[in-house]
Structures are given as structure tokens and as C-alpha cells.
Design a protein around this motif. Structure first.
Motif, PDB file in Angstrom:
ATOM      1  N   TRP A   1       0.810  -1.223   0.000  1.00  0.00           N
ATOM      2  CA  TRP A   1       0.000   0.000   0.000  1.00  0.00           C
ATOM      3  C   TRP A   1       0.843   1.274   0.000  1.00  0.00           C
ATOM      4  O   TRP A   1       0.288   2.381   0.025  1.00  0.00           O
ATOM      5  CB  TRP A   1      -0.914   0.015   1.231  1.00  0.00           C
ATOM      6  CG  TRP A   1      -1.805  -1.172   1.343  1.00  0.00           C
ATOM      7  CD1 TRP A   1      -1.673  -2.221   2.202  1.00  0.00           C
ATOM      8  CD2 TRP A   1      -2.972  -1.451   0.555  1.00  0.00           C
ATOM      9  NE1 TRP A   1      -2.683  -3.140   2.010  1.00  0.00           N
ATOM     10  CE2 TRP A   1      -3.501  -2.689   1.000  1.00  0.00           C
ATOM     11  CE3 TRP A   1      -3.626  -0.772  -0.480  1.00  0.00           C
ATOM     12  CZ2 TRP A   1      -4.642  -3.258   0.448  1.00  0.00           C
ATOM     13  CZ3 TRP A   1      -4.767  -1.333  -1.029  1.00  0.00           C
ATOM     14  CH2 TRP A   1      -5.261  -2.559  -0.570  1.00  0.00           C
ATOM     15  N   ASP A   2       2.172   1.145  -0.023  1.00  0.00           N
ATOM     16  CA  ASP A   2       3.031   2.314   0.184  1.00  0.00           C
ATOM     17  C   ASP A   2       2.757   3.452  -0.797  1.00  0.00           C
ATOM     18  O   ASP A   2       2.771   4.630  -0.412  1.00  0.00           O
ATOM     19  CB  ASP A   2       4.503   1.910   0.084  1.00  0.00           C
ATOM     20  CG  ASP A   2       5.004   1.228   1.352  1.00  0.00           C
ATOM     21  OD1 ASP A   2       4.205   1.104   2.310  1.00  0.00           O
ATOM     22  OD2 ASP A   2       6.179   0.804   1.378  1.00  0.00           O
ATOM     23  N   ALA A   3       2.527   3.133  -2.063  1.00  0.00           N
ATOM     24  CA  ALA A   3       2.324   4.186  -3.055  1.00  0.00           C
ATOM     25  C   ALA A   3       0.923   4.775  -3.004  1.00  0.00           C
ATOM     26  O   ALA A   3       0.679   5.852  -3.547  1.00  0.00           O
ATOM     27  CB  ALA A   3       2.607   3.646  -4.460  1.00  0.00           C
ATOM     28  N   VAL A   4       0.008   4.084  -2.342  1.00  0.00           N
ATOM     29  CA  VAL A   4      -1.375   4.559  -2.234  1.00  0.00           C
ATOM     30  C   VAL A   4      -1.546   5.482  -1.032  1.00  0.00           C
ATOM     31  O   VAL A   4      -2.334   6.432  -1.072  1.00  0.00           O
ATOM     32  CB  VAL A   4      -2.335   3.350  -2.129  1.00  0.00           C
ATOM     33  CG1 VAL A   4      -3.766   3.796  -1.888  1.00  0.00           C
ATOM     34  CG2 VAL A   4      -2.248   2.497  -3.395  1.00  0.00           C
ATOM     35  N   LEU A   5      -0.791   5.219   0.038  1.00  0.00           N
ATOM     36  CA  LEU A   5      -0.999   5.929   1.299  1.00  0.00           C
ATOM     37  C   LEU A   5      -0.916   7.450   1.185  1.00  0.00           C
ATOM     38  O   LEU A   5      -1.780   8.150   1.738  1.00  0.00           O
ATOM     39  CB  LEU A   5      -0.005   5.433   2.355  1.00  0.00           C
ATOM     40  CG  LEU A   5      -0.142   3.977   2.794  1.00  0.00           C
ATOM     41  CD1 LEU A   5       0.859   3.672   3.912  1.00  0.00           C
ATOM     42  CD2 LEU A   5      -1.553   3.667   3.258  1.00  0.00           C
ATOM     43  N   PRO A   6       0.098   8.024   0.515  1.00  0.00           N
ATOM     44  CA  PRO A   6       0.160   9.493   0.487  1.00  0.00           C
ATOM     45  C   PRO A   6      -1.096  10.132  -0.096  1.00  0.00           C
ATOM     46  O   PRO A   6      -1.511  11.211   0.345  1.00  0.00           O
ATOM     47  CB  PRO A   6       1.388   9.777  -0.389  1.00  0.00           C
ATOM     48  CG  PRO A   6       2.226   8.549  -0.281  1.00  0.00           C
ATOM     49  CD  PRO A   6       1.255   7.417  -0.186  1.00  0.00           C
ATOM     50  N   MET A   7      -1.702   9.479  -1.071  1.00  0.00           N
ATOM     51  CA  MET A   7      -2.908  10.037  -1.678  1.00  0.00           C
ATOM     52  C   MET A   7      -4.108   9.927  -0.742  1.00  0.00           C
ATOM     53  O   MET A   7      -4.947  10.833  -0.679  1.00  0.00           O
ATOM     54  CB  MET A   7      -3.168   9.344  -3.015  1.00  0.00           C
ATOM     55  CG  MET A   7      -2.104   9.691  -4.059  1.00  0.00           C
ATOM     56  SD  MET A   7      -2.276   8.759  -5.607  1.00  0.00           S
ATOM     57  CE  MET A   7      -1.203   7.369  -5.276  1.00  0.00           C
ATOM     58  N   LEU A   8      -4.188   8.829  -0.004  1.00  0.00           N
ATOM     59  CA  LEU A   8      -5.260   8.703   0.986  1.00  0.00           C
ATOM     60  C   LEU A   8      -5.088   9.737   2.092  1.00  0.00           C
ATOM     61  O   LEU A   8      -6.065  10.345   2.552  1.00  0.00           O
ATOM     62  CB  LEU A   8      -5.280   7.294   1.576  1.00  0.00           C
ATOM     63  CG  LEU A   8      -5.510   6.133   0.610  1.00  0.00           C
ATOM     64  CD1 LEU A   8      -5.664   4.824   1.385  1.00  0.00           C
ATOM     65  CD2 LEU A   8      -6.720   6.355  -0.272  1.00  0.00           C
ATOM     66  N   HIS A   9      -3.850   9.949   2.519  1.00  0.00           N
ATOM     67  CA  HIS A   9      -3.601  10.950   3.559  1.00  0.00           C
ATOM     68  C   HIS A   9      -3.962  12.345   3.067  1.00  0.00           C
ATOM     69  O   HIS A   9      -4.540  13.150   3.813  1.00  0.00           O
ATOM     70  CB  HIS A   9      -2.130  10.906   3.975  1.00  0.00           C
ATOM     71  CG  HIS A   9      -1.716   9.608   4.579  1.00  0.00           C
ATOM     72  ND1 HIS A   9      -0.401   9.219   4.693  1.00  0.00           N
ATOM     73  CD2 HIS A   9      -2.453   8.583   5.097  1.00  0.00           C
ATOM     74  CE1 HIS A   9      -0.337   8.025   5.254  1.00  0.00           C
ATOM     75  NE2 HIS A   9      -1.567   7.611   5.508  1.00  0.00           N
ATOM     76  N   ALA A  10      -3.629  12.642   1.816  1.00  0.00           N
ATOM     77  CA  ALA A  10      -3.958  13.962   1.268  1.00  0.00           C
ATOM     78  C   ALA A  10      -5.462  14.184   1.204  1.00  0.00           C
ATOM     79  O   ALA A  10      -5.930  15.328   1.234  1.00  0.00           O
ATOM     80  CB  ALA A  10      -3.350  14.108  -0.131  1.00  0.00           C
TER      81      ALA A  10
END
Length: 681
Positions: free
Chosen positions: A37-46
Motif C-alpha cells: 500500500w506504500d504508493a497509495v498511502l500518500p494520496m489517501l492521507h492527502a
């Protein structure tokens, strides 16, 4: 990586993103680990989401605590691990995305704990609801490794070369060249544990009855097999070129979801969508987790083909675009219902709303955190407020309480409801601040809408409105002779009032159906709602509705998750409490709820403060109608002659009770929407 200890495991996990954000549990699959999920997390956090990413048993740093614990890996026991983790984190209600093993683990969580799982995303592995039939030959060929591991020689081969076994699936399940070797080797370190092989073998053998599931989880395995469909908002993400579960293996997936649902097919993507095309996956997850459920629709996503998007990278520009898209869908128009329309805004906290047959609109303001200058008001066409029925009835002030007879003024009005016979009834619990009842203050006030004059005052005596009682809401029998009131105070009950004689009594007094559910945590803004001393809202029987024929009364505790009903014939004077208790029916498992409303069309609407939303009852379950971030604590409903439904947003979570330093006076709103047809109607 932090570790949380449960009764059987030391679970490694990450907990990142905005602490106040809605929590999302992201569960990895096999052969993979949490870095998927590492590449997905920053977008979910944003997009404002808090993310919890555990490492499953047998993988990475997660360890069994005792040598004698069975090294099991069936989906139900994995789900029990996840609920133990969320319990330890103090997270009551959450959303889930699961890939591969995580997909079926997420499904089991939704079946086993429907009151805690708000929304569901399943990636790359279809649901097992209703049981797993033997696959057709073509699919059995793709799943050769299942049968291979069921043999002694196959199991030994996995023990001898676990990385080689995992590697061949990465090669076969997605398009050639989709991953680099360094990435696989980093992930494969999570397979170098004492228990990975045993957990893997058990997982695949148990699903085909070649091994027994973990005994502790048998109840949940049985429940998944017995459950045919799910009703919560959900999406299924399918890689168009998945080498193990291709689109042909997922044709039945939409039939497993009867609520808002979207089947999302990603062009050019194989079995690891979140690794192969993280931007597209993040975009669809954000739409599910922050958008309006009724807007979900099937999609073939060709916007981000794998050839144009390198795995594991999410640029700042993509984050900004996706976060902006999430904000845009958060107020999107729900399918089957009109958009939420703001009707009026007030400078004080409003709870109740009443709309009459001729279109007049009224609101009330309880004295909870401020000494409101008006208790009951008519909302005029220009949006201004006019004290109703007159200024005198609205002239009570807390500061002058010793000088004013409580029976002649509105003290703390909680609800206003038309009876359908030309009258507006005002329900006054007589407990300013939702605290001590002022003696003689609890009452029902009847106002003739034609003359705008008070025609009757029914005082509720102290043997009915006990100290600690809070008269919350009222509904009337079709003949206008009986009123049914919920007591949401310290000892819940249904209070029955004969509107002709003024006499009343308590029914279901202390019965479990009218009390708070101590297992429920009231959540708002993604976290438990508590006062500075850590007390959470504890409101007993609160929402109330009556069927259009007057034969069935519905009710629910606010601090609860179960909708109950009783025949009104059992609420007549003289019926024993034993007979009443035997007649209580469980209608549906719901959610934390404040207001209930039975529409003229016979649809029961339920407010959902946790997600700023409204649901409705369909059969034995509820389905979402709309969510809107403006609808902070949807409170009370009413309905116009044209079928438009009105609802107040009382902002309870924003009061000084829960936010020390908040102003005593809150700005609140009245909204309306036009409902669509409920599914199954």
C-alpha cells in the motif's frame, strides 16, 4: 514498526495520516506484505484519511506469542486478528480495503462485525459469501498452486523454496515486466519467518476443506457461508489482465452486493492493482471512502494505464489532483435522492423541525449549552424567525428561573411535531442543559395551528418523568388520541400519554431495547466522541417513528446499533410488562442513530451522525441515502406535503460538551431533500 499485543499475536502495523481522519484498515494479501500500500498511502492521507496497515500472522515482524497456538491462516481467523488490532487501537468504526487474502479477510469483517465496518473495498479476489463451489476446470488450472499445496510433496516443495514459490506467482499473475527484482526481494523478507509456510498451507487447505479452520473462528466461517449478500457501500477492483482471477472469474461479484456498489476494471493491470497502478486505486478508494455512496457506478478505468504509470511512485501533482477530486465528490448528489438543500441557518442550536400540511415550517432550540432567546419559532419565507405561538411562551430565561412558573413557559424544548389534526405539539422535557428536571416543567403543549393559540397543557408527573428522564421525541396515533414519547435519559422507556385525559405511564421501563448499548462507541470525525472527562454520549431510547397505519412503533437508543419495534396494541394501559417485553421485535442492525422518520410512502429514514448521513430501512437492513459534510449531526426529521423531507443539523459534536472552549451558541442549519425510491420497494 510499532507492535500491538493481542491474546495470541504480537501484530506489527503502521498507523499514519491525519489522526482526526476517518480510519481505513488496509489489509495485504499473499504473497505480499504491508508495503503493497506504500504508493497509495500518500494520496489517501492527502484526502484526509487515517490509515492502519497491519502485517498478517506469519508475515514479517508479526509473531505468535505461544508455541502451542495453531499456525492457522483461514480468512475468519485473520479477521479476528484484525478486530483485535482495531480494539487495541480504540477504533470502533472503520472502512476497509483488502487485497487477495486481505479481500476475503475484509469480507469476513463486514459479515462478522457489520456495525463496525462502514465501507468495503475488495481487490483482486472475489467474495466467498454463500460458500465456495468447486471452480470450473479453467479456473482450477489457474489455481494449480491450491491443489499443489494440498499434497505432501507440494507442501515440502514450498518449505524447501518459499521465495521461488512466491516469485512464480508474481511472474504469472500480472503482465510481464510489471515488477523489478529488488522490490520482490524486499517483500520476500516478510516470508522468512518461522510460521509463513504453515500459515500459508493452512490458508489454502482450509478453504477447500482439506484442513479444519481455526476452532475459534468456526462461527465466523459458518456465518460467511450462510451470508449471501452484503448491503454496505462497496467496490470491487478487478485487474483486466489478472492471471489468476481474471474478469471471467468475477462475473458473480455484483450479485453479492445489494447496497451501493461499483465494479471497477483497471485496464492493463494484473493481480496487484495497488502496486501496478496506485494512482487509479487511490482515486477509486477515495471516491468510496469520502464520497456519496449512491454515486458509485461501474467503471472501466483506462485513464492510467500501467505503461504510463511506474509502480510505487505517486507524484505530488497526482496527490493534489486526487485530493481535489475527493473534495468534489464529498458533496455529490446521491443516486435516487435529490441533493441536500439548505433551507435556513440559525445562530443557536436547533434540534426539532416540524412542517405542516399547508407548508408552514417550525424549529425549536433546546437550552443545552446556551440560554437561547427563543424556544419555538416559525421559519418565515424570508428566513427570519417568529416566536411561536407568541413571545410570552418563549420568554423563559435560565437567569430568571426562580421568578417564572415553569408550567407557563417553554423551558427546554426538545421536539415539535404536528399530529395531523391541525395541531402542533411541543415536547418540553423541562431539563435545561440536559441535566436536572425542574419540578413541574416536563410537559406537552398543544397549539391550534389555525388560531396560533395554546389549547392544552399536559403536565408529565414525576412518577412518569422521573428525575433523570429526558423527554426526547414524540409520535401520535393516527386518531390523535395517544402520544408515544421516548425517554433517552438515565433509564430509558417509552412513555405513553392519553392526550384526552392527560394521564400517562412508562412502558418497557428499563427493558434492554430502550437502554443504551454499552458495546457501542459513538464516533464522529473518525474518532470517539467524548467529553473532557472521557464520558461518551449515553442516550437511551431516542429516535421514534410510527407506521402509517398506527399499528407498529419503531424506536432505537442513540447510543445503540439496533432498531426495535413493538405493536402499539401492547402499549395500551393494562397490558403487562411481561407481555410487552415478549412482543419487542428486532427489526435491523443499524448504527448510531438520532432521528427516525416514517415517510408518507412508508419508508423509514434514520439519521446517521457518525458519517453525516441518512440511511433508510429496506427489509431487514439499512442502506445509505446520502452523506454530506454539512450535515453535522443529522438530528430530527419532518416531511412536507410534497414529500420533501426536512432534517436539522444540530452539531452536537461541536458543542462545548465535547469541545472545551467552543462558543455557547452554535450556528446550526435546516436542510431538505427529495427522497428517491428505496431498493426493493
Amino acid at each position: 514498526m510499532p507492535i500491538i499485543t493481542t491474546d495470541t499475536l504480537a501484530i506489527a502495523y503502521t498507523d499514519t495520516g491525519p489522526r482526526a481522519g476517518q480510519p481505513v484498515l488496509l489489509i495485504h494479501g499473499w504473497p505480499d506484505d504491508g508495503s503493497t500500500w506504500d504508493a497509495v498511502l500518500p494520496m489517501l492521507h492527502a484526502a484526509g484519511l487515517r490509515t492502519i496497515v497491519p502485517t498478517l500472522r506469519g508475515f514479517g515482524e508479526t509473531r505468535f506469542l505461544a508455541a502451542e497456538t495453531p499456525r492457522t491462516g483461514n480468512s475468519a481467523v485473520l479477521a479476528m486478528d484484525m478486530i483485535a488490532l482495531m480494539d487495541a487501537l480504540g477504533i470502533e468504526r472503520f472502512m476497509i480495503a483488502g487485497h487477495d487474502w486481505g479481500s476475503n479477510t475484509a469480507e469476513a469483517l463486514a459479515v462478522g462485525w457489520p456495525d463496525r465496518v462502514a465501507r468495503l473495498a475488495m481487490l483482486a479476489t472475489p467474495p466467498r459469501l454463500g460458500g465456495m463451489p468447486t471452480p470450473p476446470f479453467a479456473q482450477a488450472q489457474r489455481q494449480w498452486y491450491h491443489w499443489f499445496m494440498a499434497t505432501a510433496r507440494g507442501a515440502q516443495s514450498v518449505r524447501d523454496d518459499r521465495k521461488g514459490f512466491a516469485h512464480i506467482h508474481w511472474e504469472n499473475w500480472s503482465p510481464r515486466g510489471w515488477f523489478d527484482e529488488a522490490t520482490f526481494q524486499r517483500v520476500a523478507r516478510s516470508f522468512d519467518t518461522p510460521d509463513w509456510v504453515d500459515v500459508t498451507l493452512h490458508s489454502y487447505r482450509a478453504r477447500w476443506d482439506e484442513a479444519e479452520p481455526d476452532p475459534r473462528s468456526q462461527w465466523l466461517e459458518d456465518k460467511v457461508k450462510a451470508t449471501e449478500t452484503l448491503a454496505l457501500p462497496a467496490i470491487y477492483i478487478q485487474g483486466a489482465v489478472d492471471g489468476v482471477n481474471p474478469p471471467s472469474a468475477s462475473k458473480a461479484v455484483p450479485s453479492k452486493f445489494v447496497g451501493p456498489f461499483a465494479f471497477v476494471e483497471l485496464s492493463g493491470v494484473g493481480h496487484f492493482p495497488q502496486r501496478e497502478n496506485p494512482r487509479a486505486v487511490a482515486r477509486h478508494l477515495i471516491q468510496l471512502f469520502t464520497g456519496t455512496p449512491a454515486d458509485l457506478s461501474d467503471t472501466v478505468d483506462r485513464s492510467l494505464l500501467m505503461s504510463k504509470t511506474k509502480p510505487f511512485l505517486a507524484g505530488a501533482a497526482a496527490i493534489a489532483v486526487i485530493a481535489a477530486a475527493a473534495i468534489g465528490v464529498a458533496q455529490a448528489r446521491p443516486r435516487g435522492a435529490s441533493a441536500l438543500t439548505q433551507v435556513a441557518q440559525f445562530d443557536h442550536q436547533a434540534t426539532g423541525v416540524a412542517v405542516t400540511a399547508d407548508g408552514r415550517r417550525f424549529v425549536n432550540f433546546p437550552r443545552w449549552t446556551d440560554d437561547a432567546p427563543i424556544s419555538v419559532a416559525e421559519v418565515m419565507k424570508d428566513g427570519s424567525l417568529k416566536a411561536y405561538p407568541d413571545a410570552k411562551w418563549n420568554s423563559w430565561r435560565n437567569a430568571n428561573s426562580n421568578e417564572m412558573p415553569v408550567g407557563d413557559y417553554f423551558v427546554c424544548v426538545q421536539s415539535i411535531v404536528p399530529d395531523g389534526h391541525g395541531n402542533l405539539w411541543v415536547l418540553d422535557p423541562g431539563a435545561p442543559g440536559n441535566e436536572k428536571i425542574l419540578e413541574g416543567a416536563p410537559k406537552l403543549v398543544k397549539i391550534d395551528l389555525a388560531t396560533n393559540r395554546v389549547t392544552k397543557v399536559i403536565k408529565v408527573p414525576l412518577d412518569v418523568a422521573l428525575q433523570g428522564t429526558y423527554l426526547n421525541d414524540i409520535r401520535f396515533s393516527p386518531d390523535g388520541r395517544t402520544g408515544y414519547i421516548t425517554d433517552s435519559g438515565t433509564r430509558g422507556a417509552i412513555i405513553v400519554i392519553d392526550l384526552e385525559t392527560g394521564k400517562g405511564f412508562r412502558a418497557l421501563d428499563g427493558h434492554g431495547s430502550t437502554q443504551i448499548d454499552k458495546s457501542v462507541t459513538v464516533m464522529t470525525d473518525g474518532k470517539p466522541l467524548v467529553r473532557p472527562d472521557n464520558r461518551q454520549p449515553a442516550f437511551a431510547a431516542d429516535g421514534i417513528a410510527i407506521s402509517n397505519d398506527g399499528k407498529t412503533l419503531y424506536y432505537q437508543a442513540l447510543t445503540g446499533k439496533t432498531l426495535y419495534a413493538i405493536d402499539t396494541a401492547l402499549l395500551r394501559d393494562g397490558v403487562s410488562e411481561t407481555d410487552r417485553a415478549a412482543g419487542v421485535k428486532t427489526v435491523a442492525q443499524t448504527h448510531v442513530a438520532d432521528g427516525l422518520w416514517m415517510s408518507k410512502a412508508g419508508v423509514l429514514y434514520i439519521s446517521s451522525p457518525t458519517d453525516n448521513g441518512i440511511t433508510r430501512l429496506v427489509g431487514d437492513h439499512v442502506e445509505p441515502v446520502l452523506t454530506d459534510p454539512r450535515l453535522r449531526w443529522p438530528d430530527t426529521f419532518s416531511e412536507g406535503a410534497d414529500g420533501r423531507i426536512y432534517v436539522t443539523a444540530s452539531h452536537i459534536q461541536d458543542t462545548s460538551w465535547f469541545k472545551p472552549g467552543a462558543p455557547a451558541s452554535l450556528r446550526t442549519e435546516l436542510f431538505s431533500f427529495v427522497p428517491g425510491a428505496a431498493k426493493g420497494k
